[in-house]
Motif scaffolding. Structure first.
Motif, PDB file in Angstrom:
ATOM      1  N   GLY A 173       0.827  -1.206   0.000  1.00 30.25           N
ATOM      2  CA  GLY A 173       0.000   0.000   0.000  1.00 30.25           C
ATOM      3  C   GLY A 173       0.859   1.253   0.000  1.00 30.25           C
ATOM      4  O   GLY A 173       0.672   2.147  -0.815  1.00 30.25           O
ATOM      5  N   LEU A 174       1.836   1.293   0.893  1.00 33.89           N
ATOM      6  CA  LEU A 174       2.699   2.472   0.968  1.00 33.89           C
ATOM      7  C   LEU A 174       3.499   2.649  -0.311  1.00 33.89           C
ATOM      8  O   LEU A 174       3.713   3.769  -0.790  1.00 33.89           O
ATOM      9  N   ASN A 175       3.920   1.523  -0.900  1.00 36.15           N
ATOM     10  CA  ASN A 175       4.741   1.578  -2.115  1.00 36.15           C
ATOM     11  C   ASN A 175       3.999   2.250  -3.270  1.00 36.15           C
ATOM     12  O   ASN A 175       4.612   2.874  -4.125  1.00 36.15           O
ATOM     13  N   LEU A 176       2.682   2.127  -3.256  1.00 40.40           N
ATOM     14  CA  LEU A 176       1.890   2.764  -4.301  1.00 40.40           C
ATOM     15  C   LEU A 176       2.042   4.285  -4.216  1.00 40.40           C
ATOM     16  O   LEU A 176       2.256   4.958  -5.235  1.00 40.40           O
ATOM     17  N   ALA A 177       1.960   4.811  -2.989  1.00 40.44           N
ATOM     18  CA  ALA A 177       2.122   6.254  -2.817  1.00 40.44           C
ATOM     19  C   ALA A 177       3.585   6.653  -2.932  1.00 40.44           C
ATOM     20  O   ALA A 177       3.940   7.588  -3.650  1.00 40.44           O
ATOM     21  N   LEU A 178       4.437   5.911  -2.248  1.00 37.88           N
ATOM     22  CA  LEU A 178       5.855   6.284  -2.135  1.00 37.88           C
ATOM     23  C   LEU A 178       6.632   5.933  -3.409  1.00 37.88           C
ATOM     24  O   LEU A 178       7.373   6.761  -3.950  1.00 37.88           O
TER      25      LEU A 178
END
Lengths: 328, 306
Positions: free
Chosen positions: A48-53
């Motif tokens: 999930g974070l990788n999508l934003a980051l």
């Protein structure tokens, strides 16, 4: 068709993670099943974070908010189901539930709403402002959880019996691992689809050159907001799974250490790489387990290792194994 | 009585505000001059508090402890600048966040290693014990007033340092064009170390001063760090003036919110409910204020850049 080195590594990672609990059971070490489940869940949070980051270049230091909200969704619904009291939301009452499918939906919805609210404000800014504002908002949820005593306040909230999925006995650790693993694969599929889509192209382009994207006629704000919301939803889902794994939620799931750990996981694995978060989560859990077994002071060595990685070894594990990211 | 309580709370808010200013001034200076986001600033606050408590316990003098806190935090700041931070100026914010987060882990666990998990205690110096009368017939702790005084003195001192001295001139030049002042023969590496140590020293001073009010323990810097972030986001990153205004605003809003909101809600509901709702809302109030300010001015009140 040749298989790229990264694909080969990804397949290996997927198989290693899948095989780990089965091997553990064969060896009579059921504890490792829990460890593997932890890897899958933290990996999911980091996807999930990788999508934003990774794709959006949005350094969110507040993803613990979504992780914790997912966790509290699971905890609150389960506690109401256990007590047999509906959850009073003012306008209407919601019955508690121990059905994971419902819990997940609520967690994802709550995570999405929170991400929309935080994103609307924080995405108006960029760079270091964005980092601090996401951190501040996550901290706000943390303090709210501490000061609101209805669900345990500082002490947290126990889930008496793990929630259930139709036709699967989630109380058996290996079954629960498989549930988490399946959700992880689903999230990775979503990530891959987004990355390959027109939307994903716009998201990555607005990371690389905001001005050019805007001049083509795409509003970077909206693209980022949607990505941030999806990102928050995935992380919230993992929070619900994490709460059910530990059968416990507490404000520590919302703390900024959690946000930091999620960033560490993504970076250790490889920012923007499909399986980077999973590699990072596996590495992180192993690190935590091995060092935590050797010394109480494992966080000290985690700090030293992290510092060394940031200063001298960039690209994370996937970057180390598969080489630099190819821009096709 | 109500007026006295009100004045007392305002003073408490001011005291929190000036403490936050000591933290935020360093953070915003470091960001303004070097473009670096330093999460480990809270660790320097902790270093100051531990140095003060240790030296005060060994010598029996709070004042020696205070001097030690400044020296220890500034030295720790200079050391990490030379060893680690220096390599991060050219990196992106993600690397800076990670590396300074790693520093927090190292500092926190290292301190726990050296001092154990039990909190240390630091006594208020005899000179500043006791209370003074305030309007409304109540009395207020002298030490807290002294903290407000130190905060104001530091604010004035920083203002003079930056606007009147040669070092301040270089700092301002470094904010506007770092390559140019390098080309003009200013040793930019040393300047950066000095600025970092200055910010660290202020954080250490804040830690030592607050250490006498609370217990000195590992992790004490983290809540303050996050409040300081809120302060500089509100004030505008890189602006000392913004840090001062933001710090006082956050200090007052937080303290007054905790004091007034439960009372406000008690007009509408039972006291226990009011305490609950008011308390929960008060804990989120500064973030709501931050969001409101950002909605109007995304770069903060006194943005120095952009």
């Amino acid at each position: 068709m040749t298989i790229s080195r990264e694909t080969a590594i990804n397949v290996t990672l997927a198989l290693v993670l899948l095989a780990m609990p089965f091997v553990a059971l064969q060896l009579g070490k059921p504890f490792y099943v829990t460890l593997a489940t932890r890897m899958a869940i933290l990996g999911l949070a980091a996807v999930g974070l990788n999508l934003a980051l990774g794709l959006g270049g949005l350094v969110s230091f507040g993803h613990a908010a979504f992780f914790g909200v997912g966790g509290y969704a699971a905890g609150i619904l389960a506690s109401h189901a256990f007590a047999g009291q509906p959850l009073n939301l003012g306008l209407f009452a919601l019955p508690g539930t121990n059905q994971m499918l419902v819990v997940w939906s609520v967690a994802v919805l709550a995570g999405g709403l929170l991400a929309a609210a935080i994103g609307m404000i924080s995405l108006r800014t960029s760079g270091v402002y964005f980092i601090m504002i996401t951190l501040a908002f996550a901290q706000m949820t943390y303090y709210f959880a501490i000061s609101w005593p209805a669900y345990g306040g500082e002490d947290g909230l126990s889930i008496t019996i793990r929630n259930v999925v139709p036709a699967i006995n989630t109380l058996i650790p290996i079954n629960y691992f498989l549930v988490c693993y399946a959700l992880l694969l689903t999230a990775l599929l979503i990530f891959a689809l987004i990355r390959g889509s027109r939307f994903g192209a716009a998201l990555q382009a607005s990371r690389q050159n905001e001005l050019r994207v805007a001049s083509i006629g795409i509003a970077p704000f909206r693209v980022r907001l949607v990505a941030f919301i999806i990102s928050g939803m995935i992380t919230a889902l993992s929070g619900a799974l994490y709460a059910d794994l530990n059968r416990f939620v507490s404000p520590s799931m919302l703390s900024w250490h959690m946000s930091g750990e999620l960033i560490i996981i993504v970076v250790l694995g490889g920012v923007g790489r499909l399986w980077g978060p999973v590699a990072g989560a596996m590495l992180f859990v192993v690190f935590e387990f091995v060092l935590g077994g050797l010394t109480e002071r494992w966080q000290f060595f985690l700090g030293v290792a992290l510092l060394a990685v940031v200063l001298f070894a960039r690209g994370g594990l996937i970057g180390f194994l598969a080489g630099r990211m190819r821009h096709g | 009585m109500q007026t006295a309580l009100f004045i007392e709370q305002v003073l408490n808010g001011l005291q929190l505000g000036v403490m936050l200013f000591l933290m935020a001034a360093g953070l915003t200076l470091i960001f303004g001059v070097m473009g670096l986001i330093n999460l480990a600033h809270g660790s320097l606050y902790m270093v100051g508090a531990f140095a003060c408590a240790t030296v005060a316990a060994a010598t029996g003098s709070f004042w020696l402890g205070l001097a030690a806190s400044l020296a220890a935090a500034a030295a720790a700041g200079a050391i990490i600048e030379i060893l680690v931070i220096r390599r991060l100026y050219e990196r992106d914010h993600l690397d800076q966040v990670l590396a300074t987060f790693a520093l927090i882990l190292i500092f926190s666990e290292g301190t726990r290693w050296l001092f154990g998990s039990f909190p240390l205690y630091l006594d208020i110096p005899p000179l500043l014990r006791g209370t003074v009368p305030i309007p409304g017939g109540s009395r207020y702790q002298l030490y807290r007033l002294a903290i407000i005084g130190v905060g104001i003195a530091v604010a004035v001192g920083l203002f003079l340092l930056i606007s009147k001295t040669r070092l301040g001139m270089r700092i301002r030049a470094g904010e506007s064009d770092r390559e140019m002042i390098g080309a003009l023969g200013v040793d930019i590496r040393t300047l950066y170390t000095v600025v970092f140590a200055l910010g660290a020293g202020l954080a250490g001073l804040a830690g030592a001063l607050v250490g006498a009010l609370q217990s000195v323990q590992v992790g004490m810097g983290e809540p303050v760090l996050i409040l300081a972030f809120v302060v500089i986001v509100i004030g505008g990153i890189g602006s000392i003036k913004g840090a001062l205004v933001g710090a006082l605003l956050v200090g007052l809003v937080d303290t007054m919110g905790r004091f007034l909101l439960p009372q406000l809600f008690s007009l509408l509901m039972t006291p226990s409910q009011a305490g609950l709702v008011g308390g929960a809302l008060a804990s989120m109030l500064i973030y709501i204020v931050m969001a409101a300010i950002l909605a109007v001015r995304p770069q903060g009140l006194f943005a120095a850049r952009g």
